[in-house]
Motif scaffolding. Structure first.
Motif, PDB file in Angstrom:
ATOM      1  N   HIS A  51       0.865  -1.180   0.000  1.00 40.90           N
ATOM      2  CA  HIS A  51       0.000   0.000   0.000  1.00 40.90           C
ATOM      3  C   HIS A  51       0.898   1.224   0.000  1.00 40.90           C
ATOM      4  CE1 HIS A  51       0.879  -0.268   4.330  1.00 40.90           C
ATOM      5  NE2 HIS A  51       0.565   1.015   4.388  1.00 40.90           N
ATOM      6  N   ARG A  52       0.305   2.366  -0.279  1.00 42.42           N
ATOM      7  CA  ARG A  52       1.093   3.596  -0.326  1.00 42.42           C
ATOM      8  C   ARG A  52       1.420   4.032   1.099  1.00 42.42           C
ATOM      9  NH1 ARG A  52      -0.436   9.262  -3.364  1.00 42.42           N
ATOM     10  NH2 ARG A  52       1.357  10.439  -2.579  1.00 42.42           N
ATOM     11  N   LEU A  53       2.708   4.018   1.423  1.00 44.66           N
ATOM     12  CA  LEU A  53       3.144   4.491   2.728  1.00 44.66           C
ATOM     13  C   LEU A  53       3.135   6.013   2.753  1.00 44.66           C
ATOM     14  CD1 LEU A  53       6.253   2.163   3.309  1.00 44.66           C
ATOM     15  CD2 LEU A  53       3.933   1.860   4.189  1.00 44.66           C
ATOM     16  N   SER A  54       2.868   6.577   3.894  1.00 45.87           N
ATOM     17  CA  SER A  54       3.002   8.021   4.070  1.00 45.87           C
ATOM     18  C   SER A  54       4.436   8.283   4.524  1.00 45.87           C
ATOM     19  CB  SER A  54       2.005   8.522   5.114  1.00 45.87           C
ATOM     20  OG  SER A  54       2.372   8.033   6.392  1.00 45.87           O
ATOM     21  N   PRO A  55       4.914   9.511   4.400  1.00 47.02           N
ATOM     22  CA  PRO A  55       6.264   9.799   4.878  1.00 47.02           C
ATOM     23  C   PRO A  55       6.469   9.412   6.347  1.00 47.02           C
ATOM     24  CG  PRO A  55       5.516  11.578   3.483  1.00 47.02           C
ATOM     25  CD  PRO A  55       4.336  10.667   3.695  1.00 47.02           C
ATOM     26  N   SER A  56       5.444   9.579   7.173  1.00 49.09           N
ATOM     27  CA  SER A  56       5.585   9.225   8.593  1.00 49.09           C
ATOM     28  C   SER A  56       5.681   7.714   8.815  1.00 49.09           C
ATOM     29  CB  SER A  56       4.435   9.810   9.415  1.00 49.09           C
ATOM     30  OG  SER A  56       3.207   9.226   9.034  1.00 49.09           O
ATOM     31  N   GLU A  57       5.309   6.926   7.808  1.00 51.62           N
ATOM     32  CA  GLU A  57       5.423   5.464   7.872  1.00 51.62           C
ATOM     33  C   GLU A  57       6.683   4.960   7.174  1.00 51.62           C
ATOM     34  OE1 GLU A  57       1.153   3.470   7.442  1.00 51.62           O
ATOM     35  OE2 GLU A  57       1.622   4.847   5.779  1.00 51.62           O
ATOM     36  N   GLY A  58       7.566   5.857   6.801  1.00 48.74           N
ATOM     37  CA  GLY A  58       8.741   5.499   6.025  1.00 48.74           C
ATOM     38  C   GLY A  58       9.576   4.396   6.636  1.00 48.74           C
ATOM     39  N   HIS A  59       9.632   4.334   7.965  1.00 46.48           N
ATOM     40  CA  HIS A  59      10.397   3.280   8.644  1.00 46.48           C
ATOM     41  C   HIS A  59       9.916   1.887   8.266  1.00 46.48           C
ATOM     42  CE1 HIS A  59       6.874   3.982  11.140  1.00 46.48           C
ATOM     43  NE2 HIS A  59       7.014   2.736  11.558  1.00 46.48           N
TER      44      HIS A  59
END
Length: 177
Positions: A51-59
């Motif tokens: 799924h498309r990760l958000s920048p805050s989910e980059g980890h």
């Protein structure tokens, strides 16, 4: 304002290497944060994430076997503010990180940094003949919204080619591959 924290660990299939942090990314601490940046959308559409990760989910990109770093740690409003000297001055630090974490591949996002590091005037997109430290080198288009030379579809195709090239890479500590 300082640079971004690397998202690295041993045994990664590949590391996506940005030129340097943008001002917004450095302020938030999240890679590829910024209006118009197409990195996370491209990663999903190219099949790196489910799924498309958000920048805050980059980890979470680490869970898929990939990491993030930058060549130059100094944040700027535009990568055009960086000098060739800054790229070459950062080379030893980048190679040290590659030696420490030993990813199979490093994918430079844009030609500017790798052209400077390799001391070549021109390079092609895609796989490179030389290695950087222990890692095979690939050059991908920069996903910045300022990069008008590549449509989203062209970015996805280039990133998908890189993903396919890395699919055969085996790492014992990666249960997802």
């Amino acid at each position: 304002m300082t640079g971004l924290e690397d998202l690295l660990r041993p045994g990664l299939i590949g590391v996506f290497c940005g030129l340097n942090p943008g001002l917004r990314a450095a302020a938030t601490g999240f890679h590829f944060e910024g209006n118009g940046n197409r990195f996370w959308q491209t990663m999903h559409l190219a099949g790196f994430t489910d799924h498309r990760l958000s920048p805050s989910e980059g980890h979470r990109l680490l869970d898929y076997g990939y990491g993030l770093t930058t060549v130059v740690s100094r944040p700027t409003a535009s990568a055009a503010e960086l000098s060739t000297h800054e790229y070459t001055g950062s080379a030893a630090s980048l190679v040290a990180r590659l030696e420490q974490f030993r990813p199979a591949y490093i994918a430079f996002l844009g030609k500017a940094a790798y052209t400077s590091l390799s001391h070549q005037r021109t390079i092609d997109w895609g796989p490179q003949a030389a290695r950087l430290g222990p890692s095979r080198v690939w050059v991908l288009p920069n996903p910045s919204g300022r990069n008008l030379g590549f449509s989203l579809l062209e970015l996805v195709e280039a990133y998908r080619a890189f993903r396919h090239a890395t699919e055969d890479t085996q790492h014992a500590d990666q249960p997802f591959r």
